[in-house]
Design a protein around this motif. Structure first.
Motif: not given
Length: 314
Positions: A82-84, A92-97, A109-113
DNA sequence: AACAAGGTCAACCGCGCAGGA
DNA sequence: CTCCTGCGCGGTTGACCTTGT
């Protein structure tokens, strides 16, 4: 980060704001205050709770760590998938993701990316926002994660059946078969042209064209060959290739990037994808860099493995 | 065992937006 | 309209941990 300053607690700076890691006492204080008064109004909370923290800091600590529904631990293959997909859609809309991954925070999620995905891209010497990288993700990484979803869902189908949305994998020939489930309400990923496409409930409702009711699926497309086709064998063969056909090789979804065989497969797929989508392999190389022969490749992949892999492609 | 290098992730920072005075 | 305040977001930092030598 000046955490050393934060931990000082002499009487003269008792009035100063604390910074750095939170203590158990602070966590308890914050949790207690929120259970009594609720979330929000963070600056007021910071003043009234007795915490020597900024409202911002309190908010961050609560949302990223203390909030009861925050999930800890490794991201599941479904979540990685899903993240991908969502990142390819929204950037980079991390909060939306994060809104589409219950229990996961934007920070996580940001850290994962940054630590996993961008690391992979760095190793391959391509930009994560490049067309090449997007293609790799869609054609190689996502199908493998889908396979992982299939495997995990078949082993744990009972536990998530009740809340799940069906996943459908087109075998690339004619029939469709259910391969698994995504355990989130309102989520839907379909494979259009060989790449997964995510739609949330709202988008599904507003886009009847995609509102098929099925979720993750592959669909045939004349101009978008499947990953399995890149290797010249069937999807099943591809799947077994992805897993245990390399002797002791075992696919670990949480350490995709670190496995030398994984890198080898990834690299080979990259080259093939580049050919099949009809832009030259040179496009997959940054200027002056050949990642089939660079130092990284030499240290990461040994010749026997490379030979084994090339045999499988024939 | 000791050290170095690299990876992870919690926390901070600066910016921009929204809403109220 | 302008200013102020609160809040949320994305980018960055650095302490801690793990792995390799």
């Amino acid at each position: 980060m000046s955490t050393s300053k934060s931990v000082s607690s002499s009487s003269e700076d008792d009035n100063e704001l604390r910074r750095g890691p939170w203590t158990l006492e602070e966590d308890n204080l914050l949790s207690q205050y929120i259970s009594d008064h609720g979330e929000g109004r963070w600056n007021l909370l910071a003043k009234r709770s007795g915490l020597k923290r900024t409202g911002k800091s309190c908010r961050l600590r609560w949302l990223n760590y203390l909030k009861p529904d925050v999930k800890r631990g490794n991201l599941t293959p479904q979540e990685q998938l899903l993240i991908l997909e969502l990142h390819s859609k929204w950037g980079n809309r991390w909060s939306k993701i994060a809104q589409h991954l219950p229990g996961r925070t934007d920070n996580e999620i940001k850290n994962y990316w940054r630590t996993r995905i961008q690391k992979q891209a760095r190793h391959l010497k391509i930009e994560t926002d490049s067309r090449e990288f997007q293609e790799l993700v869609r054609r190689f990484w996502m199908p493998r994660l889908l396979q992982k979803v299939k495997e995990s869902s078949s082993s744990s189908a009972m536990s998530i059946q009740n809340q799940a949305i069906p996943l459908v994998l087109d075998d690339g020939v004619s029939q469709q078969s259910t391969i698994g489930t995504i355990p989130w309400q309102g989520a839907c990923v379909s494979m259009n042209g060989g790449s997964p496409t995510y739609m949330d409930q709202h988008e599904q409702n507003s886009d009847s064209e995609h509102n098929s009711g099925s979720c993750i699926s592959f669909s045939e497309s004349a101009n978008m060959p499947k990953v399995s086709h890149h290797f010249g064998h069937t999807m099943d063969q591809f799947h077994s290739l992805s897993n245990n056909d390399f002797g002791t090789y075992s696919y670990d979804p949480y350490h995709v990037n670190d496995n030398a065989y994984e890198m080898e497969t990834f690299k080979a797929a990259t080259a093939k994808v580049a050919q099949d989508v009809q832009y030259p392999i040179a496009d997959c190389q940054t200027a002056g860099t050949d990642w089939l022969s660079n130092d990284f490749a030499c240290t990461m992949w040994n010749i026997d493995e490379l030979w084994q892999f090339s045999k499988l492609q024939k």
